[in-house]
Structure formats: C-alpha cells, structure tokens
Design an enzyme around this catalytic site. Structure first.
Site, mmCIF file in Angstrom:
data_model
loop_
_atom_site.group_PDB
_atom_site.id
_atom_site.type_symbol
_atom_site.label_atom_id
_atom_site.label_comp_id
_atom_site.label_asym_id
_atom_site.label_seq_id
_atom_site.Cartn_x
_atom_site.Cartn_y
_atom_site.Cartn_z
ATOM 1 N N HIS A 5 0.717 -1.314 0.020
ATOM 2 C CA HIS A 5 -0.047 0.141 0.087
ATOM 3 C C HIS A 5 0.850 1.269 -0.024
ATOM 4 O O HIS A 5 0.499 2.293 -0.578
ATOM 5 C CB HIS A 5 -0.932 0.004 1.054
ATOM 6 C CG HIS A 5 -2.116 -0.743 0.992
ATOM 7 N ND1 HIS A 5 -3.325 -0.164 0.625
ATOM 8 C CD2 HIS A 5 -2.484 -2.037 1.026
ATOM 9 C CE1 HIS A 5 -4.286 -1.332 0.348
ATOM 10 N NE2 HIS A 5 -3.505 -2.435 0.804
ATOM 11 N N ASP A 6 1.778 1.132 0.535
ATOM 12 C CA ASP A 6 2.913 2.269 0.501
ATOM 13 C C ASP A 6 3.633 2.744 -0.855
ATOM 14 O O ASP A 6 3.484 3.470 -1.637
ATOM 15 C CB ASP A 6 3.889 2.344 1.599
ATOM 16 C CG ASP A 6 4.643 3.680 1.772
ATOM 17 O OD1 ASP A 6 4.109 4.706 1.784
ATOM 18 O OD2 ASP A 6 5.877 3.636 1.614
ATOM 19 N N HIS B 293 -1.993 -13.715 -0.650
ATOM 20 C CA HIS B 293 -3.482 -13.912 -0.099
ATOM 21 C C HIS B 293 -3.551 -15.378 0.504
ATOM 22 O O HIS B 293 -4.305 -15.892 1.079
ATOM 23 C CB HIS B 293 -4.276 -13.987 -1.224
ATOM 24 C CG HIS B 293 -4.778 -12.788 -1.843
ATOM 25 N ND1 HIS B 293 -5.657 -12.412 -2.883
ATOM 26 C CD2 HIS B 293 -4.284 -11.496 -1.233
ATOM 27 C CE1 HIS B 293 -5.988 -11.227 -2.961
ATOM 28 N NE2 HIS B 293 -4.855 -10.624 -2.090
#
Length: 333
Positions: free
Chosen positions: A74-75, A200
């Site tokens: 996400h970063d 996942h």
C-alpha cells in the site's frame, strides 16, 4: 489483505496511471540511491533492532505480520516508497490510511513501537520508509516465507498521496488485465504479479469485500464445498463494516505464507474475483500451476517482486526527510 490482503493483500491500465512524481530534477549521477546496509556507519544496530522488535511483536500479536506485508504494497505501489501511508489526516489532507482502498489496514501503532526503539539507539537517523520496508521483510520471514535481502536508504515523504491511491492500487473486482498493467508500471512482470497475490495465502478477507459473490445468488464458479463455509462466516447480505466478520484466505495453513493459495484457487476456492481470474486467465494460469507445484519457484518470484516493489521510486539523498514520528511530518521553522 490482511483482508484487503492482502494482501491484500487486494491487488487499471497504464494509461490510467499518473506520471511519476517530478523527483528527477536532480542529476541521476549525483543522486545517492539505495544500498545494502545503508546504516552501517550511522546506526549499525538498526536492522537488528527492527528484526528483534518484529519478533517480539509477532509473538504477542501474530496478525501484525499480515499488516506489515500489506503495508509495503500500500505504501510502495502508490508513486513512491516513502512512508506516506503512515501519515495521519490533517485539516488540509486526507490520510491514505482512511481511503476505501485501505479498508482493513491496521496495527500502525506497532510500527510506532519499532520506530521508538530505533530512535532510542539512533535519534533522527533511520527513516520510517525503511522501517516499513524492513518490518515487511521480517514479517514475511516470520510467516514462513523467504528471507529477502532488501536495500535501505529511503527518506520519508512529507505529504499524503490519498488523492491518487485509486489510480495506483488495483481493486479486487478489477479485471486481471488492469491488475497486470498496474504492476507492469512498477516493473513487475506477470510471474511477479502471480507471486505477489500469493500473499493471499495468509490473513483474512472481510465479508464486506466478498458478499457480492454470495448474495443475492452464489457465484456459480465457487467450489460448493467452500460456499457453505463462506455463508457461515458471512451470513449477512449487508455486513456491518465495523463488525469483525471475515473468512480466512487459506483455511489449511492460515498463518503460513506458502503455495497452498495456488492449489486453493485452482480448486475454485479463491475468495476474491481477482483470485478466480488469476487461476483462469491464460496469461496467469501457467504460473499459478507452476507455483502450486513448486514452493521454491513461488518464493523466488515472490522475493524478486517484493524487491522491485520496495525500490519503487524512493526518496533518497537529500530528498524528503527522516520523520521523528512516523504519523506526522516534521515541523520546520
């Protein structure tokens, strides 16, 4: 990942991606880059401190490892690997943490714990961006994944990138073409995309992200044996987003980063649309099958993709700053 696990992990086309930030005004020949053991002179204990803190926190709160793994995506995937994800909202700007794409991200306080430990040893030296990347590296190892040697020397950004998050981070309902294009923009090719989505294998997916596959009718491609479990875990057509309702991404080895994910999605047990597409699209299925057979191959491609991700357009040299606190930019006179 956790959920939006993940990973994610929760992983669009090149034409839709905004141009890279204009950091290239600096002559590339004069711009210091990332390097192995960047802090060997300024804070030689930095990486050991981070690793020890990750181990201690993981013993107390095992789900922190899912969070660290998700944080690096996400970063680093949003324009620059600069810890902009960690900045809190201000009156002028929304935090990336509060955008829809970041639903389910948590445990940021533990990164603050790591930062405090490093600051006690070397005040004002080690960036939050490097702490974010190294905690992901050590979190991956704690989950049974490969040890990935990652370079350091990143600096921290001073602004949130919330306004462009959706241009860079794929949504779990997007086409596999869009997902591949977004990763390609970072230099990650198809095998790397397939490997990254293997995150996942751990964590969980919140019911709010998958009920569209259960209600009003069950998605016919889902394995009937798995549907019963999903309905049990997600009994509400409209889940309360604040309620802790979720399905484990991998019921077999939920706390281990392994290649079981690929066997699951080949058996139509993927929770998200992107999982199903990964196992059926002609561009990605051959790699899914190869990773289902060989954990070594999965780990090799996963390590390569994480390395590329961690080196996505970082701030280095005299760019950015080294934040005193990871959730706020430094105050300047």
């Amino acid at each position: 990942m956790a959920s939006k696990a993940l990973i994610f992990l929760a992983l669009l086309s090149l034409s839709a991606v905004s141009p890279r930030p204009a950091i290239a005004e600096i002559n590339e020949e004069d711009k210091p880059g990332l390097m192995t053991n960047f802090y060997k002179d300024t804070c030689p204990q930095a990486e050991d401190i981070i690793k020890e803190q990750v181990k201690l926190l993981y013993k107390r709160h095992k789900n922190t490892a899912f969070s660290w793994l998700r944080n690096i995506f996400h970063d680093c995937a949003v324009q620059s690997c600069d810890a902009s994800l960690l900045l809190d909202s201000t009156r002028r700007s929304l935090s990336e943490k509060e955008t829809d794409r970041s639903f389910g991200l948590r445990n940021f306080r533990y990164l603050d714990t790591i930062k405090e430990a490093v600051e006690r040893e070397c005040p004002g030296v080690v960036s939050c961006a490097d702490i974010l990347v190294l905690s992901a590296r050590d979190g991956i190892a704690a989950l049974g994944g490969p040890h990935i040697p990652l370079k350091t020397g990143r600096r921290d950004g001073r602004k949130s990138r919330a306004d462009v998050v959706e241009q860079y981070l794929p949504d779990h309902n997007e086409s596999i073409s869009a997902v591949l294009d977004r990763f390609a923009a970072m230099g990650i090719e198809t095998p790397g995309v397939v490997a990254l989505l293997g995150a996942h294998s751990v964590g969980r997916t919140h019911c709010v992200k998958l009920v569209h596959r259960l209600y009003p009718e069950v998605d016919p491609v889902l394995n009937p044996d798995h549907v019963e479990h999903m309905l049990h875990k997600c009994p509400d057509v409209i889940p309360d987003p604040k309620a802790v309702q979720y399905v484990r991404n991998d019921r077999g080895t939920p706390m281990v980063l392994d290649n079981n994910y690929y066997r699951n999605i080949l058996d139509n047990k993927g929770l998200l649309i992107v999982d199903h597409q990964l196992a059926t699209d002609k561009r990605t299925k051959p790699y899914v099958k190869k990773m289902a057979k060989s954990q070594d191959y999965f780990f090799k491609e996963f390590a390569r993709a994480i390395t590329i991700l961690s080196e996505n357009n970082p701030l280095t040299g005299d760019q950015g700053e080294v934040r005193k606190q990871c959730n706020v930019a430094n105050k300047h006179p």
